[in-house]
Design a protein around this motif. Sequence first.
Motif, mmCIF file in Angstrom:
data_model
loop_
_atom_site.group_PDB
_atom_site.id
_atom_site.type_symbol
_atom_site.label_atom_id
_atom_site.label_comp_id
_atom_site.label_asym_id
_atom_site.label_seq_id
_atom_site.Cartn_x
_atom_site.Cartn_y
_atom_site.Cartn_z
ATOM 1 N N MET A 221 16.760 0.763 -5.772
ATOM 2 C CA MET A 221 17.390 -0.271 -4.877
ATOM 3 C C MET A 221 16.550 -0.329 -3.320
ATOM 4 O O MET A 221 16.252 0.678 -3.294
ATOM 5 N N ILE A 222 16.436 -1.589 -3.027
ATOM 6 C CA ILE A 222 15.596 -1.501 -1.742
ATOM 7 C C ILE A 222 16.562 -2.133 -0.611
ATOM 8 O O ILE A 222 17.875 -2.545 -0.950
ATOM 9 N N LYS A 223 16.508 -1.805 0.767
ATOM 10 C CA LYS A 223 17.179 -2.356 1.690
ATOM 11 C C LYS A 223 16.473 -3.449 2.628
ATOM 12 O O LYS A 223 15.324 -3.063 2.701
ATOM 13 N N ILE A 224 16.903 -4.435 2.865
ATOM 14 C CA ILE A 224 16.534 -5.580 3.626
ATOM 15 C C ILE A 224 17.192 -5.702 4.978
ATOM 16 O O ILE A 224 18.407 -5.514 5.084
ATOM 17 N N LYS A 225 16.589 -6.290 5.982
ATOM 18 C CA LYS A 225 17.140 -6.864 7.285
ATOM 19 C C LYS A 225 17.455 -8.453 7.035
ATOM 20 O O LYS A 225 16.608 -9.187 6.683
ATOM 21 N N THR A 226 18.698 -8.937 7.477
ATOM 22 C CA THR A 226 18.843 -10.396 7.163
ATOM 23 C C THR A 226 18.417 -11.254 8.589
ATOM 24 O O THR A 226 18.167 -10.548 9.496
ATOM 25 N N ARG A 227 18.149 -12.272 8.308
ATOM 26 C CA ARG A 227 17.939 -13.214 9.465
ATOM 27 C C ARG A 227 19.158 -13.837 9.811
ATOM 28 O O ARG A 227 20.267 -13.995 9.299
ATOM 29 N N ASN A 228 19.150 -14.342 11.133
ATOM 30 C CA ASN A 228 20.440 -15.015 11.640
ATOM 31 C C ASN A 228 20.819 -16.301 10.737
ATOM 32 O O ASN A 228 19.866 -17.016 10.586
ATOM 33 N N GLY A 229 22.006 -16.299 10.570
ATOM 34 C CA GLY A 229 22.560 -17.257 9.745
ATOM 35 C C GLY A 229 22.404 -17.373 8.124
ATOM 36 O O GLY A 229 22.496 -18.297 7.494
ATOM 37 N N GLN A 230 21.900 -16.241 7.739
ATOM 38 C CA GLN A 230 21.697 -15.926 6.241
ATOM 39 C C GLN A 230 23.103 -15.626 5.502
ATOM 40 O O GLN A 230 23.969 -15.092 6.221
ATOM 41 N N THR A 231 23.106 -16.415 4.412
ATOM 42 C CA THR A 231 24.321 -16.031 3.829
ATOM 43 C C THR A 231 23.726 -15.171 2.289
ATOM 44 O O THR A 231 22.647 -14.969 2.071
ATOM 45 N N LEU A 232 24.995 -14.639 1.685
ATOM 46 C CA LEU A 232 24.762 -13.923 0.313
ATOM 47 C C LEU A 232 23.749 -15.216 -0.667
ATOM 48 O O LEU A 232 22.940 -14.279 -1.550
ATOM 49 N N ALA A 233 24.146 -16.217 -0.632
ATOM 50 C CA ALA A 233 23.492 -16.977 -1.650
ATOM 51 C C ALA A 233 21.867 -17.324 -1.124
ATOM 52 O O ALA A 233 21.045 -17.340 -1.928
ATOM 53 N N ASP A 234 21.612 -17.140 0.393
ATOM 54 C CA ASP A 234 20.277 -17.386 0.577
ATOM 55 C C ASP A 234 19.557 -16.072 0.265
ATOM 56 O O ASP A 234 18.425 -16.031 -0.151
ATOM 57 N N LEU A 235 20.249 -14.881 0.332
ATOM 58 C CA LEU A 235 19.509 -13.716 0.055
ATOM 59 C C LEU A 235 19.483 -13.762 -1.523
ATOM 60 O O LEU A 235 18.240 -12.961 -2.020
ATOM 61 N N ALA A 236 20.266 -14.009 -2.288
ATOM 62 C CA ALA A 236 19.931 -14.144 -3.481
ATOM 63 C C ALA A 236 18.898 -14.964 -4.198
ATOM 64 O O ALA A 236 18.109 -14.487 -4.849
ATOM 65 N N ILE A 237 18.577 -15.994 -3.453
ATOM 66 C CA ILE A 237 17.300 -16.937 -3.706
ATOM 67 C C ILE A 237 16.243 -16.179 -3.035
ATOM 68 O O ILE A 237 15.242 -15.953 -3.885
ATOM 69 N N GLN A 238 16.296 -15.587 -1.809
ATOM 70 C CA GLN A 238 15.157 -14.883 -1.393
ATOM 71 C C GLN A 238 14.513 -13.686 -2.030
ATOM 72 O O GLN A 238 13.456 -13.574 -2.202
ATOM 73 N N THR A 239 15.560 -12.978 -2.480
ATOM 74 C CA THR A 239 15.398 -11.620 -3.050
ATOM 75 C C THR A 239 15.173 -11.729 -4.788
ATOM 76 O O THR A 239 14.232 -11.008 -5.113
ATOM 77 N N LYS A 240 15.797 -12.453 -5.116
ATOM 78 C CA LYS A 240 15.751 -12.355 -6.617
ATOM 79 C C LYS A 240 15.608 -13.967 -7.430
ATOM 80 O O LYS A 240 15.517 -13.787 -8.570
ATOM 81 N N GLY A 241 15.416 -14.832 -6.650
ATOM 82 C CA GLY A 241 15.089 -16.014 -7.148
ATOM 83 C C GLY A 241 16.083 -16.685 -8.077
ATOM 84 O O GLY A 241 15.820 -17.691 -8.811
#
Length: 92
Positions: free
Chosen positions: A1-21
């Motif tokens: 498992m990795i750890k990332i830092k979010t950007r302002n205004g990101q949602t979990l849906a954004d992160l799902a796309i960004q990290t897992k496609g």
Amino acid sequence: MIKIKTRNGQTLADLAIQTKGAIEALIDLAMVNGVSLTNVFTSSRELYIPDATYNKTYQTYVHVHGVSPATGVDETVTVSRIFSEQFTVEFA
């Protein structure tokens, strides 16, 4: 498992796309981090990203092209409009 830092205004849906496609990663992200599916994050919030692969092709694409969406509503985010207020349904 990795750890990332979010950007302002990101949602979990954004992160799902960004990290897992894949949006399918949304529930795993929420469970691993103990957060709501509807959370909107501020800058530099650290979250864990599970190791699972959902869509390798798109995951590679977003990584190579630096896709990093931030669709959450936030007053510090400037929204750019494509069309003016004059654009109405009759043009659609």
